[in-house]
Design a protein around this motif. Sequence first.
Motif, PDB file in Angstrom:
ATOM      1  N   TRP A 191      77.029 -34.641 -19.491  1.00 53.58           N
ATOM      2  CA  TRP A 191      76.678 -34.651 -18.069  1.00 53.58           C
ATOM      3  C   TRP A 191      75.192 -34.445 -17.896  1.00 53.58           C
ATOM      4  CZ3 TRP A 191      80.381 -30.798 -19.545  1.00 53.58           C
ATOM      5  CH2 TRP A 191      81.702 -31.170 -19.326  1.00 53.58           C
ATOM      6  N   ASP A 192      74.692 -34.986 -16.796  1.00 55.24           N
ATOM      7  CA  ASP A 192      73.325 -34.722 -16.374  1.00 55.24           C
ATOM      8  C   ASP A 192      73.322 -34.777 -14.851  1.00 55.24           C
ATOM      9  OD1 ASP A 192      70.630 -34.192 -16.465  1.00 55.24           O
ATOM     10  OD2 ASP A 192      70.042 -36.218 -17.045  1.00 55.24           O
ATOM     11  N   TYR A 193      72.492 -33.943 -14.233  1.00 49.41           N
ATOM     12  CA  TYR A 193      72.469 -33.939 -12.773  1.00 49.41           C
ATOM     13  C   TYR A 193      71.152 -33.373 -12.259  1.00 49.41           C
ATOM     14  CZ  TYR A 193      73.782 -29.015 -13.363  1.00 49.41           C
ATOM     15  OH  TYR A 193      73.821 -27.694 -13.745  1.00 49.41           O
ATOM     16  N   MET A 236      78.462 -39.845  -0.651  1.00 50.32           N
ATOM     17  CA  MET A 236      78.039 -40.280  -1.979  1.00 50.32           C
ATOM     18  C   MET A 236      78.731 -41.584  -2.337  1.00 50.32           C
ATOM     19  SD  MET A 236      80.016 -37.523  -4.331  1.00 50.32           S
ATOM     20  CE  MET A 236      81.785 -37.293  -4.199  1.00 50.32           C
ATOM     21  N   LEU A 237      78.085 -42.315  -3.235  1.00 55.32           N
ATOM     22  CA  LEU A 237      78.632 -43.553  -3.768  1.00 55.32           C
ATOM     23  C   LEU A 237      78.983 -43.325  -5.231  1.00 55.32           C
ATOM     24  CD1 LEU A 237      76.046 -46.078  -2.283  1.00 55.32           C
ATOM     25  CD2 LEU A 237      78.280 -45.430  -1.338  1.00 55.32           C
ATOM     26  N   ILE A 238      80.091 -43.902  -5.652  1.00 58.29           N
ATOM     27  CA  ILE A 238      80.531 -43.786  -7.041  1.00 58.29           C
ATOM     28  C   ILE A 238      80.350 -45.133  -7.722  1.00 58.29           C
ATOM     29  CG2 ILE A 238      82.460 -43.306  -8.592  1.00 58.29           C
ATOM     30  CD1 ILE A 238      81.503 -40.851  -7.027  1.00 58.29           C
ATOM     31  N   VAL A 246      77.176 -40.697  -9.767  1.00 61.42           N
ATOM     32  CA  VAL A 246      77.265 -40.286  -8.365  1.00 61.42           C
ATOM     33  C   VAL A 246      75.890 -40.516  -7.753  1.00 61.42           C
ATOM     34  CG1 VAL A 246      77.647 -38.359  -6.777  1.00 61.42           C
ATOM     35  CG2 VAL A 246      79.068 -38.585  -8.845  1.00 61.42           C
ATOM     36  N   ILE A 247      75.868 -41.280  -6.676  1.00 66.64           N
ATOM     37  CA  ILE A 247      74.624 -41.649  -5.995  1.00 66.64           C
ATOM     38  C   ILE A 247      74.660 -41.072  -4.587  1.00 66.64           C
ATOM     39  CG2 ILE A 247      73.265 -43.624  -5.174  1.00 66.64           C
ATOM     40  CD1 ILE A 247      74.933 -45.178  -7.477  1.00 66.64           C
ATOM     41  N   LEU A 294      70.361 -41.547  -7.823  1.00 65.00           N
ATOM     42  CA  LEU A 294      71.336 -41.006  -8.754  1.00 65.00           C
ATOM     43  C   LEU A 294      71.204 -39.490  -8.766  1.00 65.00           C
ATOM     44  CD1 LEU A 294      73.434 -41.549 -11.057  1.00 65.00           C
ATOM     45  CD2 LEU A 294      71.487 -41.479 -12.616  1.00 65.00           C
ATOM     46  N   VAL A 295      72.319 -38.759  -8.552  1.00 62.33           N
ATOM     47  CA  VAL A 295      72.250 -37.296  -8.530  1.00 62.33           C
ATOM     48  C   VAL A 295      73.111 -36.654  -9.623  1.00 62.33           C
ATOM     49  CG1 VAL A 295      71.631 -37.158  -6.089  1.00 62.33           C
ATOM     50  CG2 VAL A 295      74.053 -37.133  -6.749  1.00 62.33           C
TER      51      VAL A 295
END
Length: 182
Positions: A23-25, A85-87, A135-136, A143-144
Amino acid sequence: MFKHIVLTALLLLISACSSSPDWDYDKSVQFGNYKTFAWAPDAKLQASASDYQINELMEKRVRAAIAQTLSSQGIALVEQANADMLINYHASVESKIEADTLNTSYGVRWNYWGWGVQTHTTTREYDVGTLVIDVIDNASKQLVWRGAKEGRLRNKQTPEQREASINKTVGDILQNFPPKVQ
């Protein structure tokens, strides 16, 4: 024909040998504010012309698994204009080679000088698939959060086994969404 073989392998992407998700955020984002989602306009397993084709069955399974996992977290699927959010998601397949070397016999010959070791090496080519979920933020279009999981592909699974594998992989990827604050 090769693409069809790879397609079958990609269909089995999620049933791959288990690996830990990555994961990254963006640490500055307040993920608790995300209550709704929609599919990004380009959300599909084939993200670019270089990615492998996926059939509609796999596409439906991946979307259903993502929607169900987010829904279980209280995040509702809505129209894109109303989404927080957009997936987006995509998959890739990479061929790898595995080699095993086995000492099959060794010893000393007494009738002449020397030491003998006999080895046997076998190699196998296999495919590793990676599923990536992004997740945008819908307002900023940035990108978040990104999660991914890779694994060795398996063949000859039933539709039920494929669905269970996809559900597990998507659940593994999304287990850290929203990110746990440390």
